[in-house]
Design a protein around this motif. Structure first.
Motif, PDB file in Angstrom:
ATOM      1  N   SER A  77      41.196  38.901  35.833  1.00 29.19           N
ATOM      2  CA  SER A  77      41.507  38.126  37.045  1.00 29.19           C
ATOM      3  C   SER A  77      40.255  37.943  37.891  1.00 29.19           C
ATOM      4  O   SER A  77      40.000  36.864  38.423  1.00 29.19           O
ATOM      5  CB  SER A  77      42.541  38.846  37.913  1.00 29.19           C
ATOM      6  OG  SER A  77      43.674  39.095  37.175  1.00 29.19           O
ATOM      7  N   SER A 112      40.046  44.194  30.805  1.00 28.67           N
ATOM      8  CA  SER A 112      41.391  44.584  31.246  1.00 28.67           C
ATOM      9  C   SER A 112      41.952  43.424  32.068  1.00 28.67           C
ATOM     10  O   SER A 112      41.201  42.527  32.467  1.00 28.67           O
ATOM     11  CB  SER A 112      41.315  45.837  32.119  1.00 28.67           C
ATOM     12  OG  SER A 112      40.666  45.511  33.337  1.00 28.67           O
ATOM     13  N   SER A 113      43.256  43.445  32.353  1.00 32.81           N
ATOM     14  CA  SER A 113      43.821  42.286  33.055  1.00 32.81           C
ATOM     15  C   SER A 113      43.252  42.181  34.471  1.00 32.81           C
ATOM     16  O   SER A 113      43.059  41.091  34.993  1.00 32.81           O
ATOM     17  CB  SER A 113      45.348  42.328  33.052  1.00 32.81           C
ATOM     18  OG  SER A 113      45.781  43.407  33.798  1.00 32.81           O
TER      19      SER A 113
END
Ligand SMILES: Nc1ncnc2c1ncn2[C@@H]1O[C@H](COP(=O)(O)OP(=O)(O)OP(=O)(O)O)[C@@H](O)[C@H]1O
Ligand SMILES: [Mg+2]
Length: 224
Positions: A77, A72-73
């Motif tokens: 990150s 997932s983003s």
């Protein structure tokens, strides 16, 4: 360490990366060379997870056995901050912060306690011969020193790999040579993996492997 397959990228109608495959081993230093516009920065941004390839082309990117496009983003990150270090042509240090504060920023993002981060940053400053520059701001440092601070910032979280885009492009010959020697020292002492885009032929030829790009394709993977 890094496995990329079928990487395509378009900017509008422009087919910038045309199905690249790449495999990079731990503690390898790989250089990427090629004419301006060949797609080197685009490839580095994709390998560095800052950009994504074309979705419909079934591209694969694995770093440290993690399937990047399955994250997932938020996970991405976190993964990026922990596992990937970047060095750019222009150091991109924050001018209002001291050298040691700049180095610590990626560690603070990881929630490393301040004391621990500063200790690690101090070790790195020592390793880079910059222990006397810790409290200086970027504007008070030479170009070569600023770039070594950027190297320390890239190293603070012990990343799996460092991506560098024209790291010595803005340095005089002597500072460039010092920086290049530093990359190899980091590889020899800490098994640090590097992927370096460069127009500097000497640096490109020093690498374990030189990848030549032309028009969005890899035309030669020459073993040195
Ligand atoms: N955000 C963007 N939007 C549109 N086109 C882009 C974008 N970024 C890059 N390009 C185009 O994609 C091509 C590849 O660019 P890239 O920056 O990857 O080249 P490069 O090999 O790094 O060149 P250089 O050696 O000059 O840095 C170029 O034709 C460029 O104009
Ligand atoms: Mg570029």
């Amino acid at each position: 360490m890094i496995l990329a397959k079928n990487i395509h990228k378009y900017y509008g109608d422009l087919h910038v990366l045309k199905g690249l495959d790449l495999h990079i081993e731990k503690s390898e230093i790989v250089s990427i060379v090629g004419a301006s516009g060949a797609g080197k920065t685009t490839l580095l941004q994709i390998l560095g997870t800052l950009d994504k390839p074309q979705k419909d082309k079934d591209s694969t990117l694995q770093i440290n056995n993690i399937d990047i496009y399955g994250l997932s983003s938020k996970e991405l990150s976190k993964f990026r901050n922990k596992n990937i270090g970047f060095i750019f042509q222009f150091h991109q240090l924050l001018p209002e912060f001291t050298a040691i504060e700049n180095i610590c920023i990626p560690a603070f993002i990881q929630n490393m306690p301040k004391k621990k981060a500063e200790l690690r940053a101090t070790e790195l400053l020592g390793f880079l011969g910059l222990q006397n520059r810790a409290r200086h701001k970027p504007g008070e440092l030479s170009g070569g020193e600023q770039q070594r601070i950027a190297v320390a910032r890239a190293l603070i979280n012990n990343p799996a790999v460092i991506f560098a885009d024209e790291p010595s492009g803005n340095l005089d010959t002597e500072s460039a040579e010092n920086l290049h020697r530093l990359f190899f020292k980091l590889r020899d002492e800490f098994q640090q993996t590097f992927v370096i885009v460069t127009h500097n032929e000497e640096l490109a030829d020093m690498a374990d492997r030189k990848i030549i790009m032309q028009d969005g394709m890899i035309i030669d993977k020459k073993e040195i």
